[in-house]
Design a protein around this motif. Sequence first.
Motif, PDB file in Angstrom:
ATOM      1  N   PHE A   1       0.905   9.902   3.820  1.00 39.26           N
ATOM      2  CA  PHE A   1       0.462   8.541   3.501  1.00 39.26           C
ATOM      3  C   PHE A   1      -0.556   8.054   4.540  1.00 39.26           C
ATOM      4  CE2 PHE A   1       1.261   4.005   4.650  1.00 39.26           C
ATOM      5  CZ  PHE A   1       0.572   3.433   3.590  1.00 39.26           C
ATOM      6  N   LEU A   2      -0.254   8.280   5.800  1.00 42.40           N
ATOM      7  CA  LEU A   2      -1.155   7.830   6.859  1.00 42.40           C
ATOM      8  C   LEU A   2      -2.453   8.634   6.855  1.00 42.40           C
ATOM      9  CD1 LEU A   2       1.478   7.290   9.708  1.00 42.40           C
ATOM     10  CD2 LEU A   2       0.362   5.544   8.307  1.00 42.40           C
ATOM     11  N   ARG A   3      -2.377   9.911   6.486  1.00 44.78           N
ATOM     12  CA  ARG A   3      -3.606  10.714   6.368  1.00 44.78           C
ATOM     13  C   ARG A   3      -4.498  10.165   5.254  1.00 44.78           C
ATOM     14  NH1 ARG A   3      -3.528  15.222   9.470  1.00 44.78           N
ATOM     15  NH2 ARG A   3      -1.494  16.184   9.948  1.00 44.78           N
ATOM     16  N   ASN A   4      -3.889   9.700   4.189  1.00 49.74           N
ATOM     17  CA  ASN A   4      -4.654   9.089   3.100  1.00 49.74           C
ATOM     18  C   ASN A   4      -5.410   7.861   3.594  1.00 49.74           C
ATOM     19  OD1 ASN A   4      -4.232   9.920  -0.043  1.00 49.74           O
ATOM     20  ND2 ASN A   4      -2.538  10.667   1.214  1.00 49.74           N
ATOM     21  N   LEU A   5      -4.759   7.067   4.437  1.00 52.13           N
ATOM     22  CA  LEU A   5      -5.430   5.888   5.005  1.00 52.13           C
ATOM     23  C   LEU A   5      -6.579   6.309   5.906  1.00 52.13           C
ATOM     24  CD1 LEU A   5      -2.374   3.617   5.953  1.00 52.13           C
ATOM     25  CD2 LEU A   5      -3.774   3.537   3.881  1.00 52.13           C
ATOM     26  N   ALA A   6      -6.344   7.361   6.702  1.00 45.37           N
ATOM     27  CA  ALA A   6      -7.403   7.845   7.596  1.00 45.37           C
ATOM     28  C   ALA A   6      -8.603   8.328   6.809  1.00 45.37           C
ATOM     29  CB  ALA A   6      -6.856   8.960   8.487  1.00 45.37           C
ATOM     30  N   ALA A   7      -8.346   8.950   5.656  1.00 42.02           N
ATOM     31  CA  ALA A   7      -9.437   9.458   4.817  1.00 42.02           C
ATOM     32  C   ALA A   7     -10.294   8.325   4.268  1.00 42.02           C
ATOM     33  CB  ALA A   7      -8.867  10.297   3.673  1.00 42.02           C
TER      34      ALA A   7
ATOM     35  N   LEU B   1       0.829  -1.202   0.000  1.00 39.99           N
ATOM     36  CA  LEU B   1       0.000   0.000   0.000  1.00 39.99           C
ATOM     37  C   LEU B   1       0.868   1.258   0.000  1.00 39.99           C
ATOM     38  CD1 LEU B   1      -3.066  -0.612   2.349  1.00 39.99           C
ATOM     39  CD2 LEU B   1      -3.054  -0.241  -0.109  1.00 39.99           C
ATOM     40  N   PHE B   2       1.962   1.201   0.756  1.00 37.05           N
ATOM     41  CA  PHE B   2       2.862   2.344   0.783  1.00 37.05           C
ATOM     42  C   PHE B   2       3.542   2.527  -0.585  1.00 37.05           C
ATOM     43  CE2 PHE B   2       7.072   4.268   1.866  1.00 37.05           C
ATOM     44  CZ  PHE B   2       6.590   5.515   2.238  1.00 37.05           C
ATOM     45  N   TYR B   3       3.887   1.402  -1.215  1.00 35.04           N
ATOM     46  CA  TYR B   3       4.505   1.472  -2.547  1.00 35.04           C
ATOM     47  C   TYR B   3       3.521   2.059  -3.565  1.00 35.04           C
ATOM     48  CZ  TYR B   3       6.769   0.075  -6.902  1.00 35.04           C
ATOM     49  OH  TYR B   3       7.346   0.100  -8.139  1.00 35.04           O
ATOM     50  N   LEU B   4       2.253   1.646  -3.484  1.00 31.24           N
ATOM     51  CA  LEU B   4       1.244   2.189  -4.398  1.00 31.24           C
ATOM     52  C   LEU B   4       1.068   3.689  -4.189  1.00 31.24           C
ATOM     53  CD1 LEU B   4      -1.444  -0.653  -4.240  1.00 31.24           C
ATOM     54  CD2 LEU B   4       0.108  -0.132  -6.144  1.00 31.24           C
ATOM     55  N   TYR B   5       1.140   4.115  -2.924  1.00 32.12           N
ATOM     56  CA  TYR B   5       1.062   5.549  -2.621  1.00 32.12           C
ATOM     57  C   TYR B   5       2.241   6.276  -3.263  1.00 32.12           C
ATOM     58  CZ  TYR B   5       1.972   9.773   0.124  1.00 32.12           C
ATOM     59  OH  TYR B   5       2.259  11.054   0.509  1.00 32.12           O
ATOM     60  N   ALA B   6       3.444   5.684  -3.151  1.00 36.54           N
ATOM     61  CA  ALA B   6       4.638   6.293  -3.733  1.00 36.54           C
ATOM     62  C   ALA B   6       4.532   6.360  -5.258  1.00 36.54           C
ATOM     63  CB  ALA B   6       5.879   5.507  -3.318  1.00 36.54           C
TER      64      ALA B   6
ATOM     65  N   CYS C   1       8.415   9.529  12.789  1.00 35.47           N
ATOM     66  CA  CYS C   1       8.488  10.074  14.143  1.00 35.47           C
ATOM     67  C   CYS C   1       7.522  11.249  14.265  1.00 35.47           C
ATOM     68  CB  CYS C   1       9.917  10.523  14.465  1.00 35.47           C
ATOM     69  SG  CYS C   1      10.532  11.822  13.377  1.00 35.47           S
ATOM     70  N   ASP C   2       7.084  11.494  15.495  1.00 33.23           N
ATOM     71  CA  ASP C   2       6.164  12.617  15.764  1.00 33.23           C
ATOM     72  C   ASP C   2       4.948  12.597  14.849  1.00 33.23           C
ATOM     73  OD1 ASP C   2       7.936  13.605  17.704  1.00 33.23           O
ATOM     74  OD2 ASP C   2       9.093  14.656  16.180  1.00 33.23           O
ATOM     75  N   ILE C   3       4.398  11.413  14.646  1.00 32.48           N
ATOM     76  CA  ILE C   3       3.203  11.265  13.792  1.00 32.48           C
ATOM     77  C   ILE C   3       1.966  11.649  14.602  1.00 32.48           C
ATOM     78  CG2 ILE C   3       1.842   9.694  12.385  1.00 32.48           C
ATOM     79  CD1 ILE C   3       4.643  10.144  11.288  1.00 32.48           C
ATOM     80  N   PRO C   4       1.121  12.535  14.094  1.00 28.63           N
ATOM     81  CA  PRO C   4      -0.108  12.881  14.830  1.00 28.63           C
ATOM     82  C   PRO C   4      -1.065  11.694  14.892  1.00 28.63           C
ATOM     83  CG  PRO C   4      -0.154  13.810  12.622  1.00 28.63           C
ATOM     84  CD  PRO C   4       1.229  13.247  12.813  1.00 28.63           C
ATOM     85  N   LYS C   5      -1.960  11.724  15.844  1.00 22.82           N
ATOM     86  CA  LYS C   5      -2.955  10.662  15.966  1.00 22.82           C
ATOM     87  C   LYS C   5      -3.948  10.774  14.816  1.00 22.82           C
ATOM     88  CE  LYS C   5      -2.650  10.109  20.978  1.00 22.82           C
ATOM     89  NZ  LYS C   5      -3.380  10.183  22.270  1.00 22.82           N
TER      90      LYS C   5
ATOM     91  N   GLU D   1       6.998  14.295   6.720  1.00 15.01           N
ATOM     92  CA  GLU D   1       5.815  14.864   6.061  1.00 15.01           C
ATOM     93  C   GLU D   1       5.206  13.872   5.070  1.00 15.01           C
ATOM     94  OE1 GLU D   1       8.691  16.399   6.432  1.00 15.01           O
ATOM     95  OE2 GLU D   1       8.127  17.980   7.869  1.00 15.01           O
ATOM     96  N   ILE D   2       6.066  13.151   4.341  1.00 24.70           N
ATOM     97  CA  ILE D   2       5.563  12.169   3.373  1.00 24.70           C
ATOM     98  C   ILE D   2       4.898  11.006   4.090  1.00 24.70           C
ATOM     99  CG2 ILE D   2       6.288  10.439   1.665  1.00 24.70           C
ATOM    100  CD1 ILE D   2       8.379  12.417   0.683  1.00 24.70           C
ATOM    101  N   ILE D   3       5.517  10.524   5.149  1.00 21.50           N
ATOM    102  CA  ILE D   3       4.929   9.428   5.920  1.00 21.50           C
ATOM    103  C   ILE D   3       3.578   9.840   6.490  1.00 21.50           C
ATOM    104  CG2 ILE D   3       5.237   7.872   7.871  1.00 21.50           C
ATOM    105  CD1 ILE D   3       7.187   7.391   5.562  1.00 21.50           C
ATOM    106  N   THR D   4       3.519  11.050   7.026  1.00 23.60           N
ATOM    107  CA  THR D   4       2.263  11.547   7.607  1.00 23.60           C
ATOM    108  C   THR D   4       1.179  11.674   6.540  1.00 23.60           C
ATOM    109  OG1 THR D   4       3.470  12.774   9.321  1.00 23.60           O
ATOM    110  CG2 THR D   4       1.190  13.432   8.908  1.00 23.60           C
TER     111      THR D   4
END
Length: 278
Positions: free
Chosen positions: A39-45, A13-18, A79-83, A34-37
Amino acid sequence: MNSIRSYTSQLRLFYLYAEEKSITNKPATYYTQEIITDFLRNLAAKGLSRITIRKYEELLHNFFEYLKTKKVIQENPVCDIPKLGKVKDESPAAIPDYMRRLLRKEIEPNDPQLWMFICFIYYMAIRPGYELRLMKLKQISYSSKAIIIHCDNSKNGRTSAIDIPDQLFDMIMNKWQLHKYNQELYVFGKLGEPGDVPLGKNNMKNRHTRFRKKLNLPNDVKLYSWKHSGAQELAIQGASIYEIQRYLRHRDITTTEMYLKKRIGQRSNMIKHNFPSI
């Protein structure tokens, strides 16, 4: 094997995002916090729960930590990823009484070992994983009518002596006659009775799932649900919050209050049966 498959799927999934961001050819040092965050925001959406997103975060952290040990990167970007993600209650609820009767009618005669396993969960709130699966007969104190859960297998890391309700103790002595076996054996052995080799991690869960599917019961009827069923029935019968705290082995009463509010709600016999007429 299931864990490897899960990790591969999550990394894919991360590779597809990239790929979507056209950054697959970038060096590992390009991937920032910022890129990791993002990606995770996309999952949250997409509606994923906070617990699920946390698992993705942990997997990516471990992946980049590996690259760090290989000197490919200097700092781990995870690191320092928001909830992120929806807060969902994903733990199983109590099983309604009529469903419990259906399950008992099907399980008790056809898989007595599974039914014995369920009885220990229901009557004593022993967690089905390490606590119950790895429990040995010598942990049963027949004189004091208690079971000792040692700290090395306990979820809360404490050794506890748990009272055995009369119904369960009668089954232990007269139905299953556990006191007649070698007390060094595991209670739940591979041959359907106490043995020197415990059952596999998912053995009982899979057996319970087969019965649940056979009866066409909802997916949230899980093996762990029997623990919540026991707590619910205690509350219905008027057990105090302190008695339920001891049953669940909660460290403090606040945890029990939150559990009851979430699982059972505020119960009042006064409101239910003695409300003044209009």
